[in-house]
Design an enzyme around this catalytic site. Structure first.
Site, PDB file in Angstrom:
ATOM      1  N   ASP A  74      55.953  32.396  39.357  1.00  0.00           N
ATOM      2  CA  ASP A  74      55.304  33.158  40.423  1.00  0.00           C
ATOM      3  C   ASP A  74      54.293  32.310  41.191  1.00  0.00           C
ATOM      4  OD1 ASP A  74      56.786  35.339  39.757  1.00  0.00           O
ATOM      5  OD2 ASP A  74      55.157  36.467  38.833  1.00  0.00           O
ATOM      6  N   THR A 188      50.144  43.325  39.561  1.00  0.00           N
ATOM      7  CA  THR A 188      50.729  42.952  38.271  1.00  0.00           C
ATOM      8  C   THR A 188      50.312  41.544  37.845  1.00  0.00           C
ATOM      9  OG1 THR A 188      52.746  42.259  39.431  1.00  0.00           O
ATOM     10  CG2 THR A 188      52.731  44.472  38.492  1.00  0.00           C
ATOM     11  N   GLY A 189      49.321  40.972  38.515  1.00  0.00           N
ATOM     12  CA  GLY A 189      48.847  39.636  38.190  1.00  0.00           C
ATOM     13  C   GLY A 189      47.503  39.664  37.480  1.00  0.00           C
ATOM     14  N   TYR A 190      46.541  38.928  38.037  1.00  0.00           N
ATOM     15  CA  TYR A 190      45.210  38.807  37.435  1.00  0.00           C
ATOM     16  C   TYR A 190      44.549  40.177  37.274  1.00  0.00           C
ATOM     17  CZ  TYR A 190      40.536  36.626  36.800  1.00  0.00           C
ATOM     18  OH  TYR A 190      39.316  36.223  36.325  1.00  0.00           O
ATOM     19  N   SER A 191      44.719  41.039  38.259  1.00  0.00           N
ATOM     20  CA  SER A 191      44.119  42.372  38.197  1.00  0.00           C
ATOM     21  C   SER A 191      44.612  43.148  36.980  1.00  0.00           C
ATOM     22  CB  SER A 191      44.434  43.144  39.486  1.00  0.00           C
ATOM     23  OG  SER A 191      43.970  44.474  39.417  1.00  0.00           O
TER      24      SER A 191
END
Length: 295
Positions: A74, A188-191
């Site tokens: 990603d 759907t990443g760092y958060s």
């Protein structure tokens, strides 16, 4: 048709897959334009049917590439935002990494991916970007991101105070290690790793998620993406970190920062047998429960 290929690099185990992709594209008479540093790294290891055209900057793609293929995870796909910019060149991600929410096409689907490109049977999803305004011109001429914007303390310094406003109205002061503003794609990443919610890509919203907040009653919040989110930062340190996706700048408390929705979007290619729910089930293992198979 002409396909651009971008990658940060490769490991030895991926060379047969890269060779297969190039061979399939050539067999289907699809021309390629390859990211120049990637091509130079590949050249001693890969057989090219003919000398490919290369690109080094975004201007080299305009009017030449119909689709950009990202080879990697990603993070590699996030890099492509800096190359396609506002020219609406669709991006297809083939996952050479690990989890792969954005680069969701596996190594075993090379043939299917090339056929979809040739026959134009793929689906294009529009993904919203966020735009950063600042008084010091951060991030040059690419002040936008697909996943997220963050403010973060630097190194091992003490927590920061981030005064946050929505359309100029005070929202909250976050006492925390940092703060994330994520797009639906970036949810759907760092958060997500910091306790934020999963948001559908077509939702018109931003997610504001604190990183290690000192006030335990502070939680992530979803706000409409037609709002402008602005910040004032304080801390014991004179410097802080500011990021757009994987790009980073060092700032101080005199820098003014504001986030809004970008005026253009990223076109993300997927095969017709894949969608967001399919990705959630496969990547987050939703529904993978022994009780679902019991008779």
């Amino acid at each position: 048709m002409q396909i651009a290929i971008y990658s940060r690099g490769f490991v030895k185990e991926d060379l047969p897959i890269i060779q297969l992709l190039l061979d399939e594209l050539q067999r289907e008479e699809i021309d390629t334009i390859i990211y120049d540093p990637f091509f130079r790294a590949l050249e001693p290891h890969i057989k090219f049917g003919k000398d490919p055209v290369t690109f080094a900057q975004s201007e080299d793609l305009y009017g030449k590439a119909d689709i950009l293929v990202s080879l990697g995870g990603d993070g590699t796909l996030l890099d492509t935002v800096c190359y396609v910019r506002d020219k609406n060149i669709p991006v297809l991600g083939i996952n050479f990494g690990r989890l792969g929410f954005l680069a969701s096409i596996g190594k075993g689907a090379i043939y299917a991916a090339v056929q979809a490109l040739k026959q134009r049977t793929y689906i294009v999803d529009k993904r919203a970007l966020l735009h950063l305004d600042s008084n010091v011109g951060l991030f040059g001429d690419v002040p936008y991101a697909l996943n997220d914007f963050t403010i973060h303390k630097k190194d091992t310094s003490a927590m920061v105070k981030i005064h946050t406003y929505l359309n100029g109205e005070f929202l909250n002061t976050y006492w925390a290690d940092g703060l994330i503003v994520a797009t639906p794609t970036g949810s759907t990443g760092y958060s997500l790793s910091c306790g934020g919610p999963v948001v559908f890509p077509e939702a018109g919203s931003f997610v504001i998620t604190p990183v290690a907040p000192h006030n335990l009653n502070v939680r992530p919040i979803i706000v409409p993406d037609n709002h402008v989110i602005s910040f004032e930062v304080e801390g014991r340190s004179d410097q802080f970190l500011c990021t757009l996706d994987s790009r980073m700048e060092t700032i101080d408390n005199t820098v003014q920062l504001a986030i809004k929705k970008e005026s253009f979007s990223l076109s993300l290619v997927r095969l017709d047998d894949s969608n967001f729910l399919h990705t959630l089930r496969n990547k987050l293992l939703w529904g993978i429960d022994a009780r679902n198979t019991l008779k």
